[in-house]
Design a protein around this motif. Structure first.
Motif, PDB file in Angstrom:
ATOM      1  N   THR A  66       0.828  -1.206   0.000  1.00  0.00           N
ATOM      2  CA  THR A  66       0.000   0.000   0.000  1.00  0.00           C
ATOM      3  C   THR A  66       0.858   1.250   0.000  1.00  0.00           C
ATOM      4  O   THR A  66       0.553   2.237  -0.682  1.00  0.00           O
ATOM      5  N   LEU A  67       1.960   1.228   0.762  1.00  0.00           N
ATOM      6  CA  LEU A  67       2.861   2.376   0.790  1.00  0.00           C
ATOM      7  C   LEU A  67       3.479   2.612  -0.584  1.00  0.00           C
ATOM      8  O   LEU A  67       3.616   3.752  -1.042  1.00  0.00           O
ATOM      9  N   ALA A  70       0.722   4.200  -2.580  1.00  0.00           N
ATOM     10  CA  ALA A  70       0.342   5.557  -2.169  1.00  0.00           C
ATOM     11  C   ALA A  70       1.500   6.542  -2.222  1.00  0.00           C
ATOM     12  O   ALA A  70       1.313   7.717  -2.559  1.00  0.00           O
ATOM     13  N   LYS A  71       2.716   6.086  -1.861  1.00  0.00           N
ATOM     14  CA  LYS A  71       3.886   6.958  -1.841  1.00  0.00           C
ATOM     15  C   LYS A  71       5.040   6.262  -2.580  1.00  0.00           C
ATOM     16  O   LYS A  71       6.013   5.811  -1.969  1.00  0.00           O
ATOM     17  N   PRO A  72       4.909   6.136  -3.891  1.00  0.00           N
ATOM     18  CA  PRO A  72       5.926   5.394  -4.641  1.00  0.00           C
ATOM     19  C   PRO A  72       7.261   6.128  -4.662  1.00  0.00           C
ATOM     20  O   PRO A  72       7.309   7.363  -4.587  1.00  0.00           O
ATOM     21  N   SER A  77       7.389   6.725  -9.722  1.00  0.00           N
ATOM     22  CA  SER A  77       6.541   7.831 -10.177  1.00  0.00           C
ATOM     23  C   SER A  77       6.969   8.323 -11.547  1.00  0.00           C
ATOM     24  O   SER A  77       6.133   8.617 -12.419  1.00  0.00           O
ATOM     25  N   ALA A 721      -4.072   5.288  -0.604  1.00  0.00           N
ATOM     26  CA  ALA A 721      -3.357   6.167   0.320  1.00  0.00           C
ATOM     27  C   ALA A 721      -3.277   5.470   1.672  1.00  0.00           C
ATOM     28  O   ALA A 721      -4.098   4.600   1.989  1.00  0.00           O
ATOM     29  N   ASP A 724      -1.677   8.959   7.880  1.00  0.00           N
ATOM     30  CA  ASP A 724      -0.502   9.376   8.646  1.00  0.00           C
ATOM     31  C   ASP A 724      -0.791   9.258  10.137  1.00  0.00           C
ATOM     32  O   ASP A 724      -1.818   8.707  10.545  1.00  0.00           O
ATOM     33  N   TYR A 729      -5.647  11.186   5.250  1.00  0.00           N
ATOM     34  CA  TYR A 729      -5.254  10.646   3.946  1.00  0.00           C
ATOM     35  C   TYR A 729      -5.835  11.530   2.849  1.00  0.00           C
ATOM     36  O   TYR A 729      -6.781  12.288   3.068  1.00  0.00           O
TER      37      TYR A 729
END
Length: 938
Positions: A66-67, A70-72, A77, A721, A724, A729
């Motif tokens: 998932t990370l 959501a935050k590649p 990217s 996402a 945090d 999110y």
């Protein structure tokens, strides 16, 4: 076709916890765990198993995946931006490297005159940050060129001279030098060396044989060192091949633990000769005719050894041709054995019988005829698959006697294992075990039905399964799919519930594609005509739930479906619902088989044969249905320049595999269907944001994944996402529309699903989720348990805390008095001390057991420190408590709880009106699906 085995593969949760997997006793290793004792008349078969997908690390891998979504990383990217809307950058959570990089609306690079290997290495060099490997260190293992001129390159990673198992890089380069895609999940930063081995190769083989329940070696058994990737890094192991029953293992070279287990067997089902082309009595191809075997067998042949298969009667099932088991000529230069007909309840002019299950040794009357028939069937289908447009060639890994790789066909397998009859393990089935290229596969064809049974007890036409073309072609196609859908080392990756289901589907599809093309099976515009294995069942549609040609919305009179999946042709959302037992490869395979038949109808058989085969060669490892949909779209660009993209998308969208269809991976048994075509470029987008809180405390819930189930199939820009520390999110760039399955889950919080509508105005979607403190993915640990450990079958003690209703804990039930049993417990350490508000238990029988194995009497104890224990709840579960989580009444021990012990004290045999001893599962096993613990941190 397959036998009904007690321990069926629960592939979505196939486990390996290093401390639980049986090991042979060797110097420096743990003592072997005992093998499970089957219930009377049942033989457990070890499930496929892969340490890389162990539930003990599932929570970590889910969070990592998932990370990554959501935050590649910047390299991911950048690649997604470069590839565009239909680009695929599918990241592997275990390695942190790409599982697949491709684009459905083009290729990765333009045409080039450079050598294919150079093209691939240049691309890897240009994107070294993304792939995490130095191309100079990769060893080219294979450069296979298919009949369309595409180079399929396999690069292996090595630690010194030891190859990395499974992981590596595969690259596909089109005839014009364009790079089509890169797949493989390479290991990032391979170390310079590994710790030495404590086991020998011989000891590893002994371990593998014991694990596979094999009792002897074969000449094909091998062992060699490999580096096996785990969540803790690479481990030195032995890759073994044991062919008595057909298994590939990786055994840890230091501890003897099983790191990987894969059954290579797919269960199911010159001179002249007298043969039929379909089955005895079929309206088309059902009469014996004289044919020449000269294309496949020597004029002076004294056995049925052809250029691609060797057929003999393995009546004692020892896998070798003993004296009297070879089939010789009827006279020099002839294998002409007339059919000798039998009569019986299911025998008719259309479904003619070849033996009498009530008369010992009656199968001998047609033994030689059966063998000649199988030599013909296997040779014909070999040539069909070899020819264009399929092109299953020697380079692709087909079966050739000159390569020492012929199909060893064991006809009448086990026909004389019970005084002239087959025993219960050698009836109503067929199988094909396919090891990697270079080792001969084994096809086994059994008699049907069981001896001395009635049609009500065993409703199969008395015959050899080798008499039916569709059965033989089905088994042979397992060889095709297992040689084409492989990792960088050539090992089949059809291991998961979705890939395994496609394996069965391809076998049905290729068989009936050929039979229909040859005019041997009828298929008009009317649905419901292609009954799979119709000879076996005397025309009844009982081996599959529906005919192959059932279209979506077809009438129930011809496409009846099932009570759990509904009528008409199946769609992706029916996965796991067709069989009452849940996910099952033959039942779920019907979705894929029917979809491919739609594709054949839309594009014609010749183009479809090409695209479906090329897609296997282009497939990433352990593919999902969506991976293979994408591979077919890519194949169309390779074969036809992308001319049929629209038609292909329409076929898959109609079957629920549209652009927004979703699946976690090939092990997901609850994929989300969608019927949309790809959105047009420039379609409007918006965003959603919100806060996720803990339902019990009202505090922010960190590390929870919010995902759009309808848009996470690997395309660039998947909607996801992770919250945090404040529970916040945000998901941007979402196409406008209504999404029926947006979910919040993870980090031990139970999944919550809702429908979300995205409009031009950015939306707010808040969530309140409940934490299960006993969930392994949330940090809980199984610290102790009692009873037999069935982890190898996907139903060990860890399955009681995996948050999955599709798996559970099953162990041995040792009766003490009545239905009371010796206590069987699990002890779970919570990640923090909590004040309990609820303990919820689903006590249902699982792992193939009937309802009587559900837990009856139970006890729940709690402890703050593992020393002082308090009985918090006790009682009895009954039938009304099955198939759901039942809250147990808590009477004490609810504050400051750090450990929970759940004990099963009895079964529900008495609730079923039974007693022991009997055939009820509860006389041998006791089960619980899930234990959930809820409350607030103390």
């Amino acid at each position: 076709m397959t036998t009904d085995l007690r321990r069926t593969l629960l592939a979505a949760t196939a486990v390996l916890a290093i401390g639980f997997v049986p090991a042979v006793t060797v110097a420096g290793s743990a003592t072997a765990a005992p093998h499970p004792t089957p219930a009377p008349g049942k033989t457990p078969v070890p499930a496929d198993y892969d340490a890389r997908h162990d539930p003990a690390t599932a929570g970590l891998l889910d969070a990592t995946a998932t990370l990554l979504a959501a935050k590649p990383p910047a390299a991911v990217s950048s690649m997604r931006a470069a590839l565009g809307l239909q680009g695929i950058v599918d990241m592997d959570a275990l390695t942190g490297t790409p599982r697949q990089v491709a684009k459905l609306d083009g290729f990765l690079t333009g045409p080039s005159r450079k050598p294919a290997v150079r093209i691939a290495r240049d691309y890897l060099t240009a994107h070294a940050d993304l792939f995490g490997v130095d191309p100079a260190t990769l060893k080219l293992g294979r450069d296979y060129v298919d009949i369309e001129g595409t180079h399929h390159l396999s690069f292996r990673q090595q630690v010194g001279d030891v190859p990395v198992f499974g992981n590596g890089i595969r690259a596909d380069v089109a005839r014009n030098g364009a790079l089509i895609q890169v797949t493989g999940s390479p290991v990032r930063q391979v170390p310079a060396g590994l710790a030495g081995a404590k086991l020998t190769g011989s000891q590893a083989l002994d371990t593998a044989r014991r694990d596979a329940r094999e009792t002897r070696s074969t000449p094909s058994d091998t062992a060699h060192l490999v580096a096996f990737p785990t969540s803790g890094g690479l481990r030195l192991g032995y890759q073994t091949l044991t062919m008595q029953s057909g298994y590939l293992h990786v055994v840890d070279a230091a501890s003897g633990r099983i790191l990987y287990r894969q059954s290579l067997t797919d269960h199911d089902t010159g001179p002249d000769a007298l043969v039929w082309d379909n089955y005895p009595g079929a309206p088309a191809g059902g009469k014996q005719r004289r044919v020449s075997l000269g294309s496949w067998i020597s004029p002076s042949a004294t056995t049925l050894t052809g250029n691609s298969s060797h057929v003999f009667s393995d009546v004692n099932d020892n896998d070798v041709a003993d004296a009297g088991e070879e089939v010789g000529p009827s006279s020099p230069g002839h294998f002409t054995y007339p059919f000798k007909e039998f009569t019986g309840p299911l025998c008719s002019a259309q479904f003619r019988c070849t033996w009498d299950p009530a008369v010992a040794y009656s199968w001998q009357a047609n033994r030689a005829m059966d063998g000649a028939q199988l030599l013909y069937f296997t040779s014909v289908f070999h040539d069909h698959l070899l020819a264009a447009p399929i092109g299953f060639t020697r380079a692709a890994g087909n079966f050739e006697t000159r390569d020492g790789d012929q199909v060893e066909v064991n006809d009448l397998d086990g026909a004389d294992t019970d005084n002239g009859f087959p025993d219960g393990a050698h009836v109503d089935n067929a199988n094909m075990a396919t090891p990697p290229d270079g080792t001969p596969p084994t096809m086994q064809m059994y008699l049907q039905p069981a001896a001395n049974t009635t049609p009500d007890e065993d409703p199969y036409v008395p015959s050899d399964t080798g008499n039916e073309a569709s059965s033989v072609y089905h088994e042979y196609t397992h060889g095709l799919s297992n040689r084409l859908v492989v990792d960088a080392a050539g090992v089949s990756t059809l291991n998961g519930p979705q890939s395994g289901a496609m394996g069965e589907a391809w076998s049905d599809w290729y068989a009936y594609d050929y039979l229909q093309k040859e005019g041997l099976e009828k298929d008009t515009a009317k649905p419901g005509e292609l009954v799979v294995f119709e000879y076996t069942t005397a025309g009844a549609n009982t081996i599959r739930t529906e005919p192959l040609d059932c279209t979506v919305g077809a009438p129930a009179t011809v496409c009846p479906g099932t009570a759990t999946a509904g009528t008409g042709g199946y769609t992706y959302g029916d996965f796991g619902k067709i069989s009452r037992r849940g996910a099952e490869v033959h039942a779920d395979g019907e979705i894929w088989a029917q979809t491919l038949w739609d594709l054949r109808t839309a594009l014609g058989y010749r183009l479809s044969e090409s695209l479906v085969t090329r897609a296997m060669e282009l497939s990433p490892a352990d593919p999902s249905y969506l991976d293979m949909r994408n591979a077919i779209l890519i194949a169309d660009r390779v074969v036809a320049g992308g001319k049929h993209q629209g038609s292909i998308w329409k076929v898959f969208a109609k079957r629920g595999m549209g652009f927004f269809a979703a699946t976690v991976d090939g092990s997901d048994t609850e994929p989300i269907e969608d019927f949309a075509l790809p959105p047009a470029a420039g379609s409007p987008k918006s965003s959603i944001a919100g806060v996720v809180t803990d339902r019990d405390t009202g505090l922010p819930a960190a590390g929870v994944a919010v995902t759009f189930g309808g848009h996470s199939s690997g395309f660039a820009g998947s909607y996801a996402a992770v919250t945090d520390a404040a529970g916040n999110y945000q998901i941007k760039n979402v196409f406008l529309g209504t999404y029926p399955k947006v979910a919040a889950s993870g980090n031990g919080y139970e999944r919550q699903v809702r429908t979300v509508t995205v409009t031009k105005q950015p939306g707010t979607v808040d969530w309140a989720v409940r934490r299960d403190w006993a969930a392994s993915q949330g940090g809980a640990q199984l610290v102790d348990f009692s009873g037999d450990d069935y982890t190898a079958y996907g139903c060990g003690p860890g399955q009681a805390i995996d948050m999955s209703p599709g798996s559970g804990w099953s162990t041995d039930a040792v009766l003490t008095e009545g239905t009371a049993i010796e206590p069987r417990f699990i002890t779970v350490q919570l990640p923090a001390a909590i004040d309990l508000t609820s303990v919820e238990i689903n006590p249902t029988g699982n792992c193939g057991d009937d309802a009587s194995a559900s837990t009856g009497d139970y006890r729940v104890e709690t402890s703050p420190d593992g020393t002082a224990w308090t009985v918090a709840a006790s009682g009895h579960f009954g039938p009304a408590d099955r198939d759901r989580a039942t809250a147990v009444p808590l009477s004490a021990g609810t504050t400051g709880v750090r450990l929970v012990r759940y004990t099963m004290l009895g079964t529900q045999v008495a609730d079923e009106g039974g007693s022991c001893p009997s055939d009820l599962s509860g006389c041998s096993y006791v089960d619980t699906v899930e234990v959930g613990v809820y409350g607030a941190g103390g």
